[in-house]
Design a protein around this motif. Structure first.
Motif, mmCIF file in Angstrom:
data_model
loop_
_atom_site.group_PDB
_atom_site.id
_atom_site.type_symbol
_atom_site.label_atom_id
_atom_site.label_comp_id
_atom_site.label_asym_id
_atom_site.label_seq_id
_atom_site.Cartn_x
_atom_site.Cartn_y
_atom_site.Cartn_z
ATOM 1 N N MET A 77 0.992 -1.247 0.152
ATOM 2 C CA MET A 77 0.003 0.201 -0.181
ATOM 3 C C MET A 77 1.072 1.421 0.494
ATOM 4 O O MET A 77 0.561 1.840 -0.775
ATOM 5 N N SER A 78 1.865 1.458 1.122
ATOM 6 C CA SER A 78 2.557 2.506 0.876
ATOM 7 C C SER A 78 3.268 3.256 -0.307
ATOM 8 O O SER A 78 3.625 4.240 -1.147
ATOM 9 N N VAL A 79 3.794 2.200 -1.206
ATOM 10 C CA VAL A 79 4.512 1.739 -2.432
ATOM 11 C C VAL A 79 3.144 1.632 -3.371
ATOM 12 O O VAL A 79 3.766 2.655 -4.042
ATOM 13 N N ASN A 80 2.247 2.027 -3.564
ATOM 14 C CA ASN A 80 1.249 2.288 -4.364
ATOM 15 C C ASN A 80 0.955 3.510 -3.780
ATOM 16 O O ASN A 80 0.813 4.503 -5.729
ATOM 17 N N LEU A 81 1.328 4.123 -2.403
ATOM 18 C CA LEU A 81 0.874 5.172 -2.620
ATOM 19 C C LEU A 81 1.863 6.646 -3.085
ATOM 20 O O LEU A 81 1.567 7.527 -4.119
ATOM 21 N N LYS B 224 6.653 7.634 5.104
ATOM 22 C CA LYS B 224 7.625 8.920 5.441
ATOM 23 C C LYS B 224 9.208 8.347 4.184
ATOM 24 O O LYS B 224 9.042 9.385 3.929
ATOM 25 N N VAL B 225 9.796 7.219 4.431
ATOM 26 C CA VAL B 225 11.121 7.310 4.403
ATOM 27 C C VAL B 225 11.163 7.242 2.710
ATOM 28 O O VAL B 225 11.816 7.944 2.119
ATOM 29 N N LEU B 226 9.994 5.967 2.155
ATOM 30 C CA LEU B 226 9.977 6.089 0.683
ATOM 31 C C LEU B 226 9.527 8.228 0.377
ATOM 32 O O LEU B 226 9.918 8.274 -0.656
ATOM 33 N N SER B 227 8.464 8.541 1.127
ATOM 34 C CA SER B 227 8.678 9.852 0.480
ATOM 35 C C SER B 227 9.505 10.780 0.025
ATOM 36 O O SER B 227 10.188 11.489 -1.143
ATOM 37 N N ASN B 228 10.685 10.367 1.462
ATOM 38 C CA ASN B 228 11.772 11.116 1.455
ATOM 39 C C ASN B 228 12.576 10.991 0.525
ATOM 40 O O ASN B 228 13.986 11.361 -0.663
ATOM 41 N N ALA B 229 12.857 9.271 -0.032
ATOM 42 C CA ALA B 229 13.422 9.385 -1.043
ATOM 43 C C ALA B 229 13.032 9.829 -2.253
ATOM 44 O O ALA B 229 14.183 9.830 -3.663
ATOM 45 N N VAL B 230 12.066 9.742 -3.024
ATOM 46 C CA VAL B 230 11.762 10.465 -3.941
ATOM 47 C C VAL B 230 11.666 11.869 -3.743
ATOM 48 O O VAL B 230 12.421 11.813 -4.804
ATOM 49 N N LEU C 108 15.527 3.590 -7.135
ATOM 50 C CA LEU C 108 14.856 3.277 -5.747
ATOM 51 C C LEU C 108 14.630 1.975 -5.356
ATOM 52 O O LEU C 108 13.586 1.081 -6.414
ATOM 53 N N THR C 109 15.279 1.158 -4.303
ATOM 54 C CA THR C 109 15.352 -0.070 -4.137
ATOM 55 C C THR C 109 14.464 -0.343 -2.894
ATOM 56 O O THR C 109 15.040 0.584 -1.669
ATOM 57 N N LEU C 110 13.356 -1.097 -2.623
ATOM 58 C CA LEU C 110 12.902 -1.852 -1.320
ATOM 59 C C LEU C 110 12.844 -3.085 -1.333
ATOM 60 O O LEU C 110 12.718 -3.393 -2.437
ATOM 61 N N ARG C 111 13.263 -3.267 0.047
ATOM 62 C CA ARG C 111 12.868 -4.343 -0.468
ATOM 63 C C ARG C 111 12.582 -5.235 1.350
ATOM 64 O O ARG C 111 13.561 -4.390 2.683
ATOM 65 N N THR D 1 21.126 6.709 -0.678
ATOM 66 C CA THR D 1 21.164 6.502 0.815
ATOM 67 C C THR D 1 20.585 5.462 0.996
ATOM 68 O O THR D 1 19.658 4.887 0.214
ATOM 69 N N THR D 2 20.755 4.722 2.348
ATOM 70 C CA THR D 2 19.587 3.083 2.608
ATOM 71 C C THR D 2 19.124 3.829 4.271
ATOM 72 O O THR D 2 19.442 3.746 4.672
ATOM 73 N N VAL D 3 17.539 3.876 3.848
ATOM 74 C CA VAL D 3 17.185 3.529 5.244
ATOM 75 C C VAL D 3 16.651 2.563 6.299
ATOM 76 O O VAL D 3 15.641 1.663 4.803
ATOM 77 N N THR D 4 16.626 1.256 7.159
ATOM 78 C CA THR D 4 16.362 0.469 7.130
ATOM 79 C C THR D 4 15.631 0.765 8.372
ATOM 80 O O THR D 4 15.831 1.255 9.401
#
Length: 141
Positions: free
Chosen positions: A1-5, A39-45, A54-57, A132-135
């Motif tokens: 859901m977060s990725v789709n947002l 928040k982390v994804l929006s900062n990455a974008v 952008l890579t999410l695992r 940057t990598t945020v975990t």
């Protein structure tokens, strides 16, 4: 859901968004995990240059679910990482890829505190001029 947002904003900047997350049943307040990821994804974008990656695992590790978000943005020094994790802290070079300076710089510190309340953690590793990598580590039960 977060990725789709966040996918439309990433698409608008022509970012390549590669997301792969293992499914897991999480007991607890998943709103905290969702807010952290948004928040982390929006900062990455926001801080990635046009045509960046952008890579999410996401995967289960021991008794936690671990999500790593990596971007090809400008990266940060250790001092800038510390500033990013402090309330109202921001390095003088922390601008969006379009040159604007937006936000109050309270998102990551707040997310970090919320994660800590439930036994989770937010960590930032960054290399200037590389990315940057945020975990995010969130307890499964």
């Amino acid at each position: 859901m977060s990725v789709n947002l966040l996918a439309p904003a990433a698409h608008e900047k022509h970012l390549f968004l590669d997301a792969d997350a293992e499914s897991a049943e999480i007991v607890g307040d998943v709103r905290i995990l969702r807010q952290a990821l948004i928040k982390v994804l929006s900062n990455a974008v926001k801080y990635s240059p046009t045509h960046g990656v952008l890579t999410l695992r996401g995967s289960r590790q021991d008794h936690a679910y671990v999500i790593r978000v990596t971007d090809t943005g400008a990266g940060m020094t250790e001092e800038e990482v510390e500033a990013a994790l402090s309330v109202f802290g921001r390095s003088s070079d922390a601008y969006t890829s379009d040159g604007s300076d937006v936000g109050l710089s309270i998102g990551l510190p707040l997310v970090s505190k919320l994660l800590a309340i439930v036994g989770g953690q937010l960590e930032i590793e960054s290399i200037p001029s590389v990315g940057t990598t945020v975990t995010i580590t969130y307890p499964i039960n």
